[in-house]
Design an enzyme around this catalytic site. Structure first.
Site, PDB file in Angstrom:
ATOM      1  N   ARG A  15       7.622  13.210   5.206  1.00  0.00           N
ATOM      2  CA  ARG A  15       7.570  13.640   3.820  1.00  0.00           C
ATOM      3  C   ARG A  15       6.393  14.597   3.618  1.00  0.00           C
ATOM      4  NH1 ARG A  15       7.595   7.758   1.080  1.00  0.00           N
ATOM      5  NH2 ARG A  15       6.412   7.360   2.998  1.00  0.00           N
ATOM      6  N   LYS A  74       1.132   9.653   2.229  1.00  0.00           N
ATOM      7  CA  LYS A  74       0.563   8.397   2.728  1.00  0.00           C
ATOM      8  C   LYS A  74      -0.958   8.446   2.726  1.00  0.00           C
ATOM      9  CE  LYS A  74       2.497   5.331   3.780  1.00  0.00           C
ATOM     10  NZ  LYS A  74       2.934   4.216   2.881  1.00  0.00           N
ATOM     11  N   TYR A  93      -0.399   7.774  -2.078  1.00  0.00           N
ATOM     12  CA  TYR A  93      -0.276   6.326  -1.961  1.00  0.00           C
ATOM     13  C   TYR A  93      -1.463   5.816  -1.161  1.00  0.00           C
ATOM     14  CZ  TYR A  93       4.604   6.537  -3.534  1.00  0.00           C
ATOM     15  OH  TYR A  93       5.749   6.733  -4.274  1.00  0.00           O
ATOM     16  N   HIS A  95      -2.503   1.885  -1.276  1.00  0.00           N
ATOM     17  CA  HIS A  95      -2.261   0.486  -0.882  1.00  0.00           C
ATOM     18  C   HIS A  95      -3.525  -0.113  -0.254  1.00  0.00           C
ATOM     19  CE1 HIS A  95       1.985   0.905  -1.828  1.00  0.00           C
ATOM     20  NE2 HIS A  95       2.051   1.975  -1.080  1.00  0.00           N
ATOM     21  N   GLU A 117       0.603   4.300  -6.556  1.00  0.00           N
ATOM     22  CA  GLU A 117       1.250   3.011  -6.808  1.00  0.00           C
ATOM     23  C   GLU A 117       0.667   2.227  -7.975  1.00  0.00           C
ATOM     24  OE1 GLU A 117      -1.961   2.064  -3.707  1.00  0.00           O
ATOM     25  OE2 GLU A 117      -0.533   3.690  -4.069  1.00  0.00           O
ATOM     26  N   ILE A 268       5.549  -5.025   2.708  1.00  0.00           N
ATOM     27  CA  ILE A 268       4.556  -4.928   3.779  1.00  0.00           C
ATOM     28  C   ILE A 268       3.441  -3.948   3.438  1.00  0.00           C
ATOM     29  CG2 ILE A 268       5.773  -3.138   5.100  1.00  0.00           C
ATOM     30  CD1 ILE A 268       3.901  -6.251   6.498  1.00  0.00           C
ATOM     31  N   ASP A 269       3.711  -2.938   2.593  1.00  0.00           N
ATOM     32  CA  ASP A 269       2.653  -2.013   2.187  1.00  0.00           C
ATOM     33  C   ASP A 269       1.498  -2.737   1.515  1.00  0.00           C
ATOM     34  OD1 ASP A 269       3.382   0.481   3.093  1.00  0.00           O
ATOM     35  OD2 ASP A 269       4.568   0.979   1.333  1.00  0.00           O
TER      36      ASP A 269
END
Length: 369
Positions: A15, A74, A93, A95, A117, A268-269
């Site tokens: 991405r 990411k 993101y 996390h 997020e 899982i993130d």
């Protein structure tokens, strides 16, 4: 503002933070956009397409990371930590709850880290997580069905069954965006679907949307254990915004599951909702514990990167434009929902759930604007 779009370097992540059409919009607003060469090549966004949209295509990551605002997909990888600097805006993101190493690196860098997020909306939703949650939710029955096949280590059960043979039992923990999309797809495929959640209103909505084609059950310790043990395919779709996912499936429950059952832990993130889950990659997506197949890929939407990048950009572009037009202080002051996305600011943790998960002190975002 100078905006940088690095090439993603996480394993099998294709991405891209900004598509050419997004670059075109930002360039038209007077912003300078630098894109690392090859950033979109894997999904047919060529360097020439970025140039035509008004971007400067640069050869190295260091040139991109020189920008004031970095837009990624990411979280920064360890080799990228040294490229962060004080006052730089990172929009991606993150996390952070299950990732203290990354949190420490962001804190030490002095950057302004805003997490997709945890950005909110007026309805209490997570608008920048929702498109990827929808992709992951729709993919979960698909990858689960594949790994249920015997050659992949599964029970050898067809998700939809055939006339005279019952379909697979699919259990979904959580009825949010991931869970509802998973239920819609699985019901359409003909699976026997049960969805558990603590929120009766969401279960009621799902029941009405699917005209009773899925079973809905209030989640508690007893119902979760009963349904997990009976499942051929278990989808972990639990989310507590910003916080580590609750461990709903214990090792003891796992030992009672059917041999060859499959777990797709979409949570899982945020650390996963199964005690035995650990992150995997698209290159090596599964492992087996006590005879149960675990699929714990931490970037499931990365398997369909063109669809995912387009969907993500639809959601993120207005926020990128606000940050670039106004600067981070004014953009966050003007928009309380974007302000909820602020996780790290100049060496401080600014999101309550993240700080609690990491056992670190919290500083209110408002105090730093």
């Amino acid at each position: 503002m100078h905006i940088g779009v690095p090439r993603e370097i996480k394993v099998q992540e294709y991405r891209v933070g900004l598509t050419p059409s997004s670059v075109r919009d930002l360039a038209a607003r007077g912003h300078r956009v630098s894109v690392e060469s090859g950033a979109g090549a894997a999904i047919d966004f060529s360097d020439d397409a970025y140039r035509a949209a008004g971007a400067q295509v640069v050869a190295t990551a260091a040139e991109v990371w020189a920008a004031e605002l970095i837009v990624k997909v990411k979280e920064p990888q360890p080799v990228e930590y040294a490229l962060l600097r004080p006052g730089q805006i990172l929009f991606t993101y993150l996390h952070l709850a299950p990732d203290p190493r990354q949190a420490t690196a962001l804190l030490q860098s002095g950057c302004i880290a805003i997490a997709y997020e945890t950005v909110t909306d007026t309805h209490g939703g997570l608008p920048l997580l929702a498109p990827m949650s929808a992709v992951a939710g729709r993919m979960a029955p698909q990858v689960g069905a594949y790994h249920l096949m015997k050659p992949q280590g599964g029970r050898g059960v067809l998700l939809c069954g055939v006339p005279g043979v019952a379909p697979a039992r699919m259990v979904v923990l959580g009825s949010g965006v991931v869970g509802s999309h998973a239920a819609h797809v699985a019901a359409g495929l003909g699976a026997d679907v049960t969805v558990l959640d603590r929120n009766v209103e969401r279960l009621d909505l799902l029941d009405r949307e699917l005209s009773g084609r899925v079973k809905t059950i209030i989640a508690n310790a007893a119902t979760v254990e009963q349904c997990v043990v009976e499942a051929d395919l278990l989808i972990g779709a639990v989310l507590v915004p910003g916080a580590a996912a609750p461990k709903l499936v214990s090792r003891a429950m796992l030992r009672s599951m059917k041999r060859g059952a499959v777990i797709v832990d979409v949570a899982i993130d945020q650390g996963g909702c199964c005690e035995t889950s650990r992150p995997t990659t698209h290159a090596d997506p599964v492992f087996v514990v006590d005879g149960v197949v675990h699929y714990c890929v931490a970037n499931i939407p990365g398997a369909v990167p063109r669809t995912s990048a387009l969907a993500l950009n639809n959601a993120t572009l207005p926020f990128v434009a606000a940050l670039a037009d106004k600067g981070w202080r004014r953009a966050l002051a003007d928009d309380p929902h974007l302000r909820r996305g602020l996780n790290v600011c100049a060496g401080h943790l600014t999101h309550g759930a993240v700080a609690a998960a990491l056992g670190q002190p919290l500083v209110a975002a408002e105090d730093l604007l």
